[in-house]
Scaffold this motif. Structure first.
Motif, PDB file in Angstrom:
ATOM      1  N   ARG A   1       0.919  -1.193  -0.015  1.00  0.00           N
ATOM      2  CA  ARG A   1      -0.182   0.061   0.048  1.00  0.00           C
ATOM      3  C   ARG A   1       1.048   1.209  -0.099  1.00  0.00           C
ATOM      4  O   ARG A   1       2.076   1.374   0.608  1.00  0.00           O
ATOM      5  CB  ARG A   1      -0.974   0.014   1.239  1.00  0.00           C
ATOM      6  N   ARG A   2       0.381   2.412  -0.649  1.00  0.00           N
ATOM      7  CA  ARG A   2       1.010   3.387  -0.854  1.00  0.00           C
ATOM      8  C   ARG A   2       1.761   3.801   0.804  1.00  0.00           C
ATOM      9  O   ARG A   2       0.894   3.845   1.772  1.00  0.00           O
ATOM     10  CB  ARG A   2       0.245   4.582  -1.355  1.00  0.00           C
ATOM     11  N   PRO A   3       2.928   4.476   1.017  1.00  0.00           N
ATOM     12  CA  PRO A   3       3.319   5.232   2.330  1.00  0.00           C
ATOM     13  C   PRO A   3       2.491   6.367   2.498  1.00  0.00           C
ATOM     14  O   PRO A   3       2.143   7.088   1.689  1.00  0.00           O
ATOM     15  CB  PRO A   3       4.836   5.122   2.003  1.00  0.00           C
ATOM     16  N   ILE A   4       2.271   6.501   3.749  1.00  0.00           N
ATOM     17  CA  ILE A   4       1.459   7.773   4.160  1.00  0.00           C
ATOM     18  C   ILE A   4       1.975   8.383   5.445  1.00  0.00           C
ATOM     19  O   ILE A   4       2.056   9.574   5.850  1.00  0.00           O
ATOM     20  CB  ILE A   4      -0.075   7.624   3.987  1.00  0.00           C
ATOM     21  N   VAL A   5       2.022   7.158   6.423  1.00  0.00           N
ATOM     22  CA  VAL A   5       2.390   7.771   7.804  1.00  0.00           C
ATOM     23  C   VAL A   5       3.563   6.944   8.528  1.00  0.00           C
ATOM     24  O   VAL A   5       3.674   5.699   7.789  1.00  0.00           O
ATOM     25  CB  VAL A   5       1.257   7.500   8.872  1.00  0.00           C
ATOM     26  N   GLU A   6       4.107   7.165   9.469  1.00  0.00           N
ATOM     27  CA  GLU A   6       5.039   6.090  10.047  1.00  0.00           C
ATOM     28  C   GLU A   6       4.858   6.129  11.648  1.00  0.00           C
ATOM     29  O   GLU A   6       4.453   7.236  12.184  1.00  0.00           O
ATOM     30  CB  GLU A   6       6.585   6.488   9.761  1.00  0.00           C
TER      31      GLU A   6
END
Length: 958
Positions: free
Chosen positions: A725-730
């Motif tokens: 899935r696309r990266p968005i938060v960490e």
């Protein structure tokens, strides 16, 4: 004197050095072609605006106020009328080079190349006394501390817009003479190192008004005292003076003087006042008895580059800097640091202003934690509770402090265990004294209900057993140890006391009294054990970590050929050593590990075709297996599986034998952890840690209370051959504030603690109470309580409040507080390409009821749905992992379009919703109408996409 240098003309406001007002340097070449291609560069820019010359004028200064023995008066200004004469209206700054008895002061100018002192070159002015009386300023005679520069400034249009403000002290910045005024020399520069003008002449900004404070402190026997502040103001209410900062460029008199050294270098000298004013600043001179103590100067400065909208938070920046010194010159100055800047910034995002600079506390200008003590110290006698030892605790524990005792009425919600003192004090130079030097003032900041004088009607309970009022806050009670004062606090609460402060502040949550394993408990999705906050490991506790080697979709060659099953290869580590699971034996060995009960789960998420979209860019299907049940052979259905291992490297492999991964699946991702359900998958709990007793078979039905959980961080990988899935938060960004997700405030018992994989469950199909429960929506809606106009009441605890009481401590529009850079604004190509496949966000399925007689949680229901318990919105989307059967959502379910779902979670006012709708956004509309052929589509990114007129990354602060 050097009479031949009485008038020296140099160029300012132009890159060239000619003094005739010639045109400035050419502007930069045009930018590369659009769309990220290597387009041809544009033509060179036009020649810059002609630069007006700066003039340096020196004249003899007779003996008097400025120079007791006479000297040279140095005036600098810009020749705006180009007549070669420095007129009074053109004067920028004035300084003096004073003679010494028997020695003349000399002045020398030379060309300064572009560099640190003058970004675009200029003139260097050196001064000194003619010690050998040869009429020449020799190198050994130069007073380096008085050297100044008259700098060229780039013409308009030749450099990019200037942002930021940075204070730096120059050399031995503070004068230490006890017979002369105290001065401070410093520079102001922007983010790129270019000089700033407090008057906004050669830099773009409104007037900058630096503020100054001077104080001293002592260190003895491991204790650093609060600041004792010289800079004070008197008034009829506080004739002795209250600590403050001096503002020499403000409208009030008596705050000292600020002058620019030279011109164009952003170089300034501030002189503290030597005379007091009535109801104003007091005169400043060193305390003769404290000349060997560490002194500190604090400077506060803020800059606004928007000269039209002067409270614009996006263009506002601030800096606070300190300089420590010892006036006597003996010894090494100490640093006073009780709390760290990094600790505060973790939540407060550098205290940047949000909506407008004027709305921020102290106007947004005070951003350094160490500077708080300048005003908030024991010298603030008109309001002792405003001492930093008290008011900061009161604010952070505001939810538990009596309303009458709140600091300015602030009842903040704290996003982690309030006892996690190391969040602020840890790693600070003197942070340990928060534990070793207890005081009644500091303690009452949180424990405001405690009377140390015996004035209350009852004595306080211990270990949190306190009587509470109707508002849930502790009622007044007497100190357990009887009447006490600061001189006796350390007897019990010092490091060697019976109740040391450090031990009393262990950040470990107690078992939830509502947990389903207690008689009368109703919540199965919470903790029956003690749960330690992230980063805190009680003595005797083991640290468990997970290691995932690989995730795969493996062909089933034994039961159902040509079907793929999810598989994960992993290991557990105990204090860094590989765990070897015990061999199950009914009745004797029933747990994976000695001294532990429960286990983690293995969890898989993926996407299958939905609503005609073959490759959704969000998860919509998942499956999990409870490791303990797979190990002991009791797992059934989709949770059934095989466990093999360990292999030669210590890894085990679990394959879920009841789950099918269809050939159409995308984004398959798997991980270890995620367990918290008391009814089906109790988490891993250690049973032999002193102080955290474990009681099995309570209440005699196999259910247990207590024991200690130190939640291991969830670990996951994208399956081999799949794209994630696309990266968005960490998670690290979440934990800057939360410490560890899910532990005080409690959700998922701290076991689901990884930000990116919240989307495993909280996908766009998840809805509850007429609200979206997708991570895209609910996380924004919770954190944006103060921004929203309609309370987000999903999981509200009672009627009235939703999550509007959540006080997000940073700026809501600084998206990188949580999000990875270039992801939320789609400047990352992966995220931009995912937009076309983003699924609709479901908000309503089934029926809703707001009748309190038939629905005890009526107050959680969204106001956007019809809640008559008759209107039926139909069934939502589902995927059966056992049979590989997909059931599409009913057309009557209500949805929000993808971009609108993210935006409306914060921007939910009716004008904002109307704007989204007028540009193709869909808000609480039937799925069938949104998916109908020819239906209007979102057009949000036409204006808000990367590089567009109102790009997301531009309208939200970075």
């Amino acid at each position: 004197m050097i009479s031949s240098r009485r008038l020296v003309a140099v160029c300012g406001l132009a890159v060239v050095m000619s003094c005739t007002g010639e045109p400035g340097a050419q502007g930069p070449q045009g930018a590369p072609g659009a769309n990220g291609n290597d387009g041809a560069q544009g033509p060179a820019g036009d020649a810059g605006t002609p630069g007006a010359p700066a003039l340096v004028k020196s004249t003899t200064e007779p003996a008097g106020t400025h120079c007791p023995n006479g000297g040279t008066k140095l005036e600098v200004g810009v020749d705006t009328n180009f007549n070669g004469t420095l007129e009074a209206t053109e004067l920028s700054s004035t300084s003096y080079v004073c003679d010494d008895p028997g020695h003349n002061a000399l002045l020398s100018t030379s060309t300064e190349p572009a560099g640190t002192h003058c970004a675009f070159g200029g003139t260097k002015i050196e001064t000194g006394l003619d010690a050998n009386r040869n009429g020449t300023l020799d190198p050994s005679e130069i007073d380096a501390t008085a050297t100044s520069y008259v700098c060229n400034v780039a013409p308009s249009g030749t450099i990019s817009p200037s942002t930021g403000i940075h204070i730096a002290f120059v050399g031995s910045a503070v004068s230490t003479s006890t017979s002369a005024p105290i001065t401070v020399r410093f520079t102001l520069k922007d983010d790129r190192g270019f000089p700033l003008d407090v008057q906004g002449r050669y830099s773009q900004n409104t007037a900058i008004q630096p503020r100054f404070a001077l104080a001293w402190f002592t260190q003895s026997n491991g204790i650093t005292t609060p600041l004792t502040v010289y800079t004070k103001t008197t008034s009829t209410s506080a004739p002795a003076g209250q600590p403050t900062n001096y503002n020499p460029l403000g409208t009030a008199a008596g705050h000292g003087t600020l002058v620019e050294n030279g011109y164009g270098a952003g170089d300034y000298t501030y002189t503290f006042p030597t005379a007091s004013t009535t109801n104003g600043p007091v005169a400043i001179a060193f305390d003769a008895s404290k000349l060997s103590e560490t002194h500190v100067v604090w400077i506060q400065a803020s800059r606004q580059t928007d000269e039209a909208f002067t409270t614009n938070a996006n263009t506002f920046s601030a800096d606070n800097q300190s300089y420590s010194f010892i006036p006597s010159g003996s010894g090494t100055p100490a640093t006073r640091e009780i709390a760290t800047q990094a600790g505060c910034d973790g939540c407060h995002a550098k205290f940047k202003a949000e909506t407008t600079a004027s709305a921020a506390f102290h106007g947004g200008g005070r951003v350094a934690v160490g500077m708080c003590n300048v005003c908030h110290n024991p010298g603030r006698t008109t309001n002792p509770s405003a001492d930093s030892a008290s008011f900061i605790h009161r604010i952070h524990n505001g939810a538990n402090v009596a309303t009458a005792n709140l600091f300015h009425g602030i009842s903040a919600t704290y996003p982690r265990d309030i006892r996690a003192c190391d969040v602020c004090h840890g790693n600070a130079a003197q942070g340990a004294q928060a534990m070793t030097n207890p005081s009644t003032l500091a303690c009452k900041g949180c424990h405001d209900y405690v009377s140390f004088t015996g004035a209350a009607a009852a004595t306080c309970g211990i270990n949190g057993n306190l009587a509470r009022g109707p508002d849930g806050k502790p009622l007044p009670c007497n100190h357990v140890g009887g009447m006490s004062n600061d001189t006796t606090c350390a007897v019990c609460h010092g490091p060697s006391g019976s109740f040391p402060t450090s031990a009393m502040h262990d950040p470990v949550a107690k078992p939830d009294p509502a947990n389903a394993w207690l008689t009368g408990g109703t919540n199965a999705n919470t903790n029956a054990s003690f749960v330690a906050s992230r980063g805190f490991v009680p003595p005797g506790a083991d640290v468990i970590t997970y290691d995932v080697k690989s995730v795969d979709a493996v062909l089933d060659t034994t039961v159902t050929p040509n079907v793929r099953r999810p598989s994960i290869t992993f290991k557990l580590k105990r204090n860094g050593t590989d765990v070897v699971f015990q061999t199950y034996a009914a009745g004797s060995v029933t747990e994976l590990m000695p001294n532990f009960v429960g286990s983690p789960s293995v969890y898989f998420a993926f996407a299958v075709p939905q609503d005609g979209n073959n490759t959704p860019s969000d998860f919509n299907a998942s499956a999990s297996g409870y490791l303990k049940k797979i190990w002991d052979g009791s797992a059934t259905g989709t949770g059934a599986g095989t466990l093999t291992g360990p292999d030669s490297s210590g890894y085990y492999t679990v394959r879920l034998t009841g789950v099918q991964i269809p050939s159409t699946a995308t984004m398959l991702t798997g991980g270890v952890g995620y367990t918290y359900s008391l009814s089906s998958a109790p988490p891993l709990v250690q049973t032999n840690v002193a102080g955290y007793p474990w009681t099995p078979n309570m209440p005699a039905d196999g259910k247990a209370q207590g024991g200690l959980s130190v939640p291991a961080p969830n670990v996951w990988k994208v399956a081999t051959g799949y794209t994630g899935r696309r990266p968005i938060v960490e998670t690290a960004r979440c934990n800057n504030c939360h410490g560890g997700l899910g532990v005080t405030p409690n959700f998922h018992a701290g076991q689901r603690n990884d930000g990116p994989t919240c989307s495993f469950c909280h996908n766009p199909n998840r809805a509850s109470s007429g609200w979206s429960a997708s991570s895209k929506y609910f996380i924004h809606a919770i954190h944006a309580g103060r921004k929203r106009t309609v309370n987000y009441t999903w999981h509200a605890a009672e009627a009235g409040p939703g999550y509007d009481e959540v006080e997000f401590p940073g700026t809501l529009n600084t998206c990188t507080t949580c999000h990875l850079p270039n992801t939320y604004d789609f400047t990352n190509a992966t995220n931009l390409n995912a937009v076309v496949n983003m699924p609709l966000t479901t908000v309503a399925t089934g029926r809703y009821d707001t009748n309190p007689l038939t629905n005890s949680t009526y107050y959680t229901v969204s106001p956007y749905v019809v809640a008559d318990n008759v209107t039926d919105y139909g069934a939502g989307f589902s995927f059966n992992a056992a049979t590989n059967v997909t059931t599409q959502a009913a057309g009557s379910t209500l949805v929000i379009s993808p971009i609108t779902a993210a935006c409306s979670s914060c921007h939910d006012s009716m004008p904002a919703i109307s704007h989204m709708r007028s540009n193709g956004g869909r808000f609480y509309e039937a799925r069938s109408s949104v998916l109908a052929p020819g239906a209007e589509q979102e057009q949000c990114l036409i204006c808000h996409g990367p590089g567009r007129v109102a790009a997301i990354g531009v309208v939200h602060q970075r």
